[in-house]
Design a protein around this motif. Structure first.
Motif, PDB file in Angstrom:
ATOM      1  N   PHE A   1      57.524  70.237  82.501  1.00 40.77           N
ATOM      2  CA  PHE A   1      58.783  70.321  81.768  1.00 40.77           C
ATOM      3  C   PHE A   1      59.792  71.099  82.598  1.00 40.77           C
ATOM      4  CE2 PHE A   1      55.982  73.673  80.290  1.00 40.77           C
ATOM      5  CZ  PHE A   1      56.773  74.815  80.278  1.00 40.77           C
ATOM      6  N   ASP A   2      61.035  70.722  82.449  1.00 44.24           N
ATOM      7  CA  ASP A   2      62.139  71.313  83.191  1.00 44.24           C
ATOM      8  C   ASP A   2      63.411  70.929  82.453  1.00 44.24           C
ATOM      9  OD1 ASP A   2      62.507  72.067  86.535  1.00 44.24           O
ATOM     10  OD2 ASP A   2      64.277  71.623  85.328  1.00 44.24           O
ATOM     11  N   ARG A   3      64.395  71.824  82.417  1.00 36.78           N
ATOM     12  CA  ARG A   3      65.641  71.497  81.708  1.00 36.78           C
ATOM     13  C   ARG A   3      66.415  70.382  82.393  1.00 36.78           C
ATOM     14  NH1 ARG A   3      69.131  76.793  83.359  1.00 36.78           N
ATOM     15  NH2 ARG A   3      69.454  76.133  85.482  1.00 36.78           N
ATOM     16  N   ASP A   4      66.151  70.175  83.696  1.00 44.06           N
ATOM     17  CA  ASP A   4      66.870  69.176  84.485  1.00 44.06           C
ATOM     18  C   ASP A   4      66.171  67.818  84.389  1.00 44.06           C
ATOM     19  OD1 ASP A   4      68.280  67.697  86.341  1.00 44.06           O
ATOM     20  OD2 ASP A   4      67.741  68.967  88.056  1.00 44.06           O
ATOM     21  N   LEU A   5      66.824  66.878  83.728  1.00 38.91           N
ATOM     22  CA  LEU A   5      66.266  65.523  83.620  1.00 38.91           C
ATOM     23  C   LEU A   5      66.068  64.864  84.974  1.00 38.91           C
ATOM     24  CD1 LEU A   5      68.239  64.142  80.547  1.00 38.91           C
ATOM     25  CD2 LEU A   5      65.761  64.268  80.765  1.00 38.91           C
ATOM     26  N   GLU A   6      66.855  65.292  85.955  1.00 39.48           N
ATOM     27  CA  GLU A   6      66.787  64.721  87.295  1.00 39.48           C
ATOM     28  C   GLU A   6      65.894  65.527  88.238  1.00 39.48           C
ATOM     29  OE1 GLU A   6      68.234  61.762  87.937  1.00 39.48           O
ATOM     30  OE2 GLU A   6      68.805  61.782  85.820  1.00 39.48           O
ATOM     31  N   ALA A   7      65.152  66.483  87.708  1.00 38.42           N
ATOM     32  CA  ALA A   7      64.253  67.275  88.553  1.00 38.42           C
ATOM     33  C   ALA A   7      63.310  66.335  89.297  1.00 38.42           C
ATOM     34  CB  ALA A   7      63.461  68.266  87.698  1.00 38.42           C
ATOM     35  N   PRO A   8      63.055  66.577  90.579  1.00 39.75           N
ATOM     36  CA  PRO A   8      62.229  65.650  91.359  1.00 39.75           C
ATOM     37  C   PRO A   8      60.833  65.419  90.795  1.00 39.75           C
ATOM     38  CG  PRO A   8      62.864  67.572  92.688  1.00 39.75           C
ATOM     39  CD  PRO A   8      63.535  67.698  91.370  1.00 39.75           C
ATOM     40  N   GLY A   9      60.267  66.410  90.123  1.00 37.79           N
ATOM     41  CA  GLY A   9      58.933  66.249  89.553  1.00 37.79           C
ATOM     42  C   GLY A   9      58.914  65.492  88.236  1.00 37.79           C
ATOM     43  N   ALA A  10      60.087  65.220  87.674  1.00 35.58           N
ATOM     44  CA  ALA A  10      60.159  64.524  86.383  1.00 35.58           C
ATOM     45  C   ALA A  10      59.542  63.132  86.474  1.00 35.58           C
ATOM     46  CB  ALA A  10      61.604  64.440  85.899  1.00 35.58           C
ATOM     47  N   LYS A  11      59.834  62.435  87.549  1.00 30.44           N
ATOM     48  CA  LYS A  11      59.300  61.065  87.727  1.00 30.44           C
ATOM     49  C   LYS A  11      57.864  61.090  88.231  1.00 30.44           C
ATOM     50  CE  LYS A  11      63.794  59.069  88.505  1.00 30.44           C
ATOM     51  NZ  LYS A  11      64.866  59.215  89.451  1.00 30.44           N
ATOM     52  N   LEU A  12      57.512  62.142  88.921  1.00 29.66           N
ATOM     53  CA  LEU A  12      56.184  62.241  89.511  1.00 29.66           C
ATOM     54  C   LEU A  12      55.110  62.631  88.489  1.00 29.66           C
ATOM     55  CD1 LEU A  12      54.704  62.095  92.242  1.00 29.66           C
ATOM     56  CD2 LEU A  12      55.277  64.496  92.582  1.00 29.66           C
ATOM     57  N   ALA A  13      55.452  63.507  87.564  1.00 29.56           N
ATOM     58  CA  ALA A  13      54.481  63.982  86.571  1.00 29.56           C
ATOM     59  C   ALA A  13      54.032  62.851  85.665  1.00 29.56           C
ATOM     60  CB  ALA A  13      55.095  65.108  85.745  1.00 29.56           C
ATOM     61  N   ASP A  14      52.825  62.961  85.148  1.00 34.67           N
ATOM     62  CA  ASP A  14      52.316  61.957  84.208  1.00 34.67           C
ATOM     63  C   ASP A  14      53.057  62.028  82.879  1.00 34.67           C
ATOM     64  OD1 ASP A  14      49.935  60.881  85.784  1.00 34.67           O
ATOM     65  OD2 ASP A  14      49.584  63.051  85.827  1.00 34.67           O
ATOM     66  N   PHE A  15      53.435  63.220  82.487  1.00 35.92           N
ATOM     67  CA  PHE A  15      54.185  63.443  81.251  1.00 35.92           C
ATOM     68  C   PHE A  15      55.307  64.415  81.566  1.00 35.92           C
ATOM     69  CE2 PHE A  15      49.696  62.857  80.309  1.00 35.92           C
ATOM     70  CZ  PHE A  15      49.730  61.747  79.468  1.00 35.92           C
ATOM     71  N   PHE A  16      56.474  64.160  81.041  1.00 39.14           N
ATOM     72  CA  PHE A  16      57.620  65.028  81.310  1.00 39.14           C
ATOM     73  C   PHE A  16      58.446  65.190  80.047  1.00 39.14           C
ATOM     74  CE2 PHE A  16      62.076  65.745  82.321  1.00 39.14           C
ATOM     75  CZ  PHE A  16      61.976  66.907  83.088  1.00 39.14           C
ATOM     76  N   ALA A  17      58.975  66.400  79.862  1.00 36.91           N
ATOM     77  CA  ALA A  17      59.894  66.664  78.760  1.00 36.91           C
ATOM     78  C   ALA A  17      61.061  67.509  79.292  1.00 36.91           C
ATOM     79  CB  ALA A  17      59.198  67.408  77.624  1.00 36.91           C
ATOM     80  N   PRO A  18      62.274  67.221  78.831  1.00 41.66           N
ATOM     81  CA  PRO A  18      63.443  67.999  79.254  1.00 41.66           C
ATOM     82  C   PRO A  18      63.543  69.312  78.470  1.00 41.66           C
ATOM     83  CG  PRO A  18      64.140  66.243  77.804  1.00 41.66           C
ATOM     84  CD  PRO A  18      62.650  66.074  77.985  1.00 41.66           C
ATOM     85  N   ILE A  19      62.703  70.256  78.851  1.00 39.86           N
ATOM     86  CA  ILE A  19      62.639  71.563  78.192  1.00 39.86           C
ATOM     87  C   ILE A  19      62.822  72.634  79.268  1.00 39.86           C
ATOM     88  CG2 ILE A  19      61.148  73.162  76.905  1.00 39.86           C
ATOM     89  CD1 ILE A  19      59.639  70.671  75.865  1.00 39.86           C
ATOM     90  N   SER A  20      63.635  73.618  78.995  1.00 42.39           N
ATOM     91  CA  SER A  20      63.842  74.716  79.943  1.00 42.39           C
ATOM     92  C   SER A  20      62.536  75.457  80.196  1.00 42.39           C
ATOM     93  CB  SER A  20      64.884  75.688  79.387  1.00 42.39           C
ATOM     94  OG  SER A  20      64.925  76.859  80.167  1.00 42.39           O
ATOM     95  N   SER A  21      62.338  75.867  81.428  1.00 42.12           N
ATOM     96  CA  SER A  21      61.141  76.652  81.759  1.00 42.12           C
ATOM     97  C   SER A  21      61.202  78.041  81.124  1.00 42.12           C
ATOM     98  CB  SER A  21      60.975  76.773  83.278  1.00 42.12           C
ATOM     99  OG  SER A  21      62.088  77.427  83.848  1.00 42.12           O
ATOM    100  N   TRP A  22      62.324  78.375  80.521  1.00 45.74           N
ATOM    101  CA  TRP A  22      62.472  79.647  79.813  1.00 45.74           C
ATOM    102  C   TRP A  22      62.130  79.519  78.326  1.00 45.74           C
ATOM    103  CZ3 TRP A  22      67.566  82.458  81.533  1.00 45.74           C
ATOM    104  CH2 TRP A  22      67.544  82.643  82.916  1.00 45.74           C
ATOM    105  N   ASP A  23      61.970  78.296  77.831  1.00 51.01           N
ATOM    106  CA  ASP A  23      61.804  78.071  76.389  1.00 51.01           C
ATOM    107  C   ASP A  23      60.339  77.837  76.035  1.00 51.01           C
ATOM    108  OD1 ASP A  23      62.013  77.415  73.714  1.00 51.01           O
ATOM    109  OD2 ASP A  23      63.696  76.026  74.001  1.00 51.01           O
ATOM    110  N   VAL A  24      59.588  78.912  75.953  1.00 48.04           N
ATOM    111  CA  VAL A  24      58.155  78.815  75.696  1.00 48.04           C
ATOM    112  C   VAL A  24      57.865  78.199  74.331  1.00 48.04           C
ATOM    113  CG1 VAL A  24      57.885  81.164  74.784  1.00 48.04           C
ATOM    114  CG2 VAL A  24      55.949  80.030  75.865  1.00 48.04           C
ATOM    115  N   ASP A  25      58.709  78.439  73.339  1.00 46.83           N
ATOM    116  CA  ASP A  25      58.453  77.882  72.002  1.00 46.83           C
ATOM    117  C   ASP A  25      58.559  76.361  72.009  1.00 46.83           C
ATOM    118  OD1 ASP A  25      58.006  80.406  70.876  1.00 46.83           O
ATOM    119  OD2 ASP A  25      60.143  80.686  70.493  1.00 46.83           O
TER     120      ASP A  25
END
Length: 167
Positions: free
Chosen positions: A26-50
């Motif tokens: 998960f990463d807040r950036d929808l265009e993060a390079p790992g977004a397409k690479l990961a098996d599962f991805f969500a647009p969530i900030s790495s600061w938002d543990v909840d």
């Protein structure tokens, strides 16, 4: 679990997949390079543990680890996910606080005699000395983001106009 999906996380994601692990990132950036690479991805900030926890709770499988190559609040998220899912790699909360809470860092360094910078908590005008200039940083801010320099008059005005920013 990859806390973040930026460039620094790519070697981790690739290596986990090479070892046949499924990667939820998960990463807040929808265009993060790992977004397409990961098996599962969500647009969530790495600061938002909840939010990350709510998303990860929807998975049926068991997590093997939570990994992060960042700093600050992302490390706090990693720590809390490790604790939440009872994963290896647990560290004590004080060390996590050292990674993101600047006030706590300064206290720790002062106790060890490693700094002479004076820290004060700002609460209204009571702590403002007329003779000093102030460097103000959010106690949980990242890198040099958000650093402001004030003389006493401007600081008093800032505290009066935006008191919630300095609690």
């Amino acid at each position: 679990i990859s806390v973040g999906a930026g460039n620094h996380q790519l070697p981790l994601i690739r290596e986990l997949q090479r070892r046949n692990f499924m990667v939820a990132a998960f990463d807040r950036d929808l265009e993060a390079p790992g977004a397409k690479l990961a098996d599962f991805f969500a647009p969530i900030s790495s600061w938002d543990v909840d939010a990350a926890g709510r998303w990860l709770d929807t998975f049926d499988g068991q997590f093997v680890g939570a990994f992060c190559f960042s700093y600050g609040r992302a490390l706090a998220t990693q720590f809390n996910l490790i604790k939440r899912y009872k994963l290896d790699g647990h560290i004590d909360a004080e060390r996590v606080d050292l990674s993101h809470d600047k006030y706590f860092q300064r206290q720790f360094l002062q106790q060890a005699g490693l700094t002479k910078i004076k820290d004060i908590k700002l609460s209204g005008h009571a702590n403002v000395d007329e003779e000093l200039r102030y460097i103000v940083k959010d106690r949980n801010g990242g890198s040099s983001n958000g650093i402001k320099v004030f003389d006493n008059e401007k600081l008093c005005l800032e505290l009066a106009l935006n008191p919630k920013n300095y609690e």
